[in-house]
Design an enzyme around this catalytic site. Sequence first.
Site, PDB file in Angstrom:
ATOM      1  N   TRP A 149      14.637  56.414  58.386  1.00 47.98           N
ATOM      2  CA  TRP A 149      15.484  57.102  57.272  1.00 47.98           C
ATOM      3  C   TRP A 149      16.717  56.116  56.844  1.00 47.98           C
ATOM      4  CZ3 TRP A 149      19.562  61.347  57.924  1.00 47.98           C
ATOM      5  CH2 TRP A 149      19.494  62.084  56.681  1.00 47.98           C
ATOM      6  N   ASP A 180      16.524  62.686  66.235  1.00 45.74           N
ATOM      7  CA  ASP A 180      16.437  63.249  65.097  1.00 45.74           C
ATOM      8  C   ASP A 180      15.144  63.978  64.810  1.00 45.74           C
ATOM      9  OD1 ASP A 180      16.682  63.935  62.356  1.00 45.74           O
ATOM     10  OD2 ASP A 180      17.225  61.990  61.765  1.00 45.74           O
ATOM     11  N   ALA A 199      13.664  66.716  62.127  1.00 45.35           N
ATOM     12  CA  ALA A 199      13.964  67.350  60.866  1.00 45.35           C
ATOM     13  C   ALA A 199      12.668  67.983  60.268  1.00 45.35           C
ATOM     14  CB  ALA A 199      14.546  66.262  59.881  1.00 45.35           C
ATOM     15  N   LYS A 207      13.888  71.720  56.005  1.00 42.96           N
ATOM     16  CA  LYS A 207      12.439  71.722  55.334  1.00 42.96           C
ATOM     17  C   LYS A 207      11.758  73.084  55.956  1.00 42.96           C
ATOM     18  CE  LYS A 207      13.584  67.412  54.734  1.00 42.96           C
ATOM     19  NZ  LYS A 207      15.017  66.959  54.907  1.00 42.96           N
TER      20      LYS A 207
END
Length: 394
Positions: free
Chosen positions: A127, A208, A210, A243
């Site tokens: 990312w 991470d 998400a 999300k």
Amino acid sequence: MLENLQPQPADKILALMTAFKEDPRDAKIDLGVGVYKDATGLTPIMRSVKEAEKRLWQVEETKSYTGLVGDVGFHHAMRDLILADTVAAENFAAAATPGGTGAIRQGLELIQMASPEATVWLSNPTWPNHPSIIKYLGINVSEYRYFDPESRAVDFNGMLTDLSNAKPGDVVLLHGCCHNPTGANLNASQWQEVADLLIAKNLIPFVDIAYQGFGDGLEADAYGVRHLAKTQPELLIGASCSKNFGVYRERVGILMTIAQDASRTKLNQSSLAFLNRQNFSFPPDHGARLVTMILTDSALRTDWQSELEDVRLGMLNLRQQLASTLQKRTGSDRFGFLADHRGMFSRLGATPDQVDKMRESHGIYMIGDSRMNIAGLNEASIPILADAIVEAGV
């Protein structure tokens, strides 16, 4: 003073959003921005979020600050969601943050404060905010191979080879599931091998996560982070609710630390509070409060999980439709990886010139590295994209 400021690199995704809005064509397709969209192109508010907001409006009595690390109930609810029963309370510290980006930023500052000489290892690709924040903070950074551009799958041998060169005390940033930007994920046995390597090399994982619930389901998507929580001496986790709860603008994130040595937990917790104080003082609470209500109310949680599963299955269906359409158009299975990837994103494997051609000829907007948001598709746009991919010679 301000005349000394220098222009900063433009954000590619924001620039793409602007270009899309300015394109007058009716048939244009936005596959760039990383936001879930339904078949009508809307990013909807989930039913459970609407209901939680109604309830909160009726019972909320104050808008006073929460604590420096946010509401403890939110910490517990997120620990249950991400880690289940893998971590005892005495080994766990947490702080609410402004979104997942805030969690990553705070986690990197924690690393910098605890071990300024450490190198943070990033997947190639990753990312874009990861290297951007690391560069801004002046942290040492290196890359490990992750994505094979030929097979469009994980380059696992390359990953292990590169991480074997990390020095003790380095940090390895891992995507918990639904890798952004590629959509290619580690399987269970690969997670186990990575965990073994981390222990053997004395490396610290920073996960991470998400997109939990967008890949193979809430439980399956948490396999990697839960395995690390059970096996590693230390673990950092940056999580986002943008999300899977659809609360993008509410900025709901959390940074967690896990230490198998429980004597470190108090210091970890106070360090997280200190960093929050230096950055933004008190974290936002409204979205975190809604998430907590949903996760701790059986009816709301059941409805949320049902709607989240519909979202997940919808994206899988889009993937399968696109892969099938391309198979028919090309007579080849070379795009089968699209059905194997998980989450919102896949890296198509197109060159920047091919991406430009698809945008110019068909109004299809994706990032220059050919990362595309699968959730930006629908049944009507899939044939258009398939034709554009074939015409561009991808």
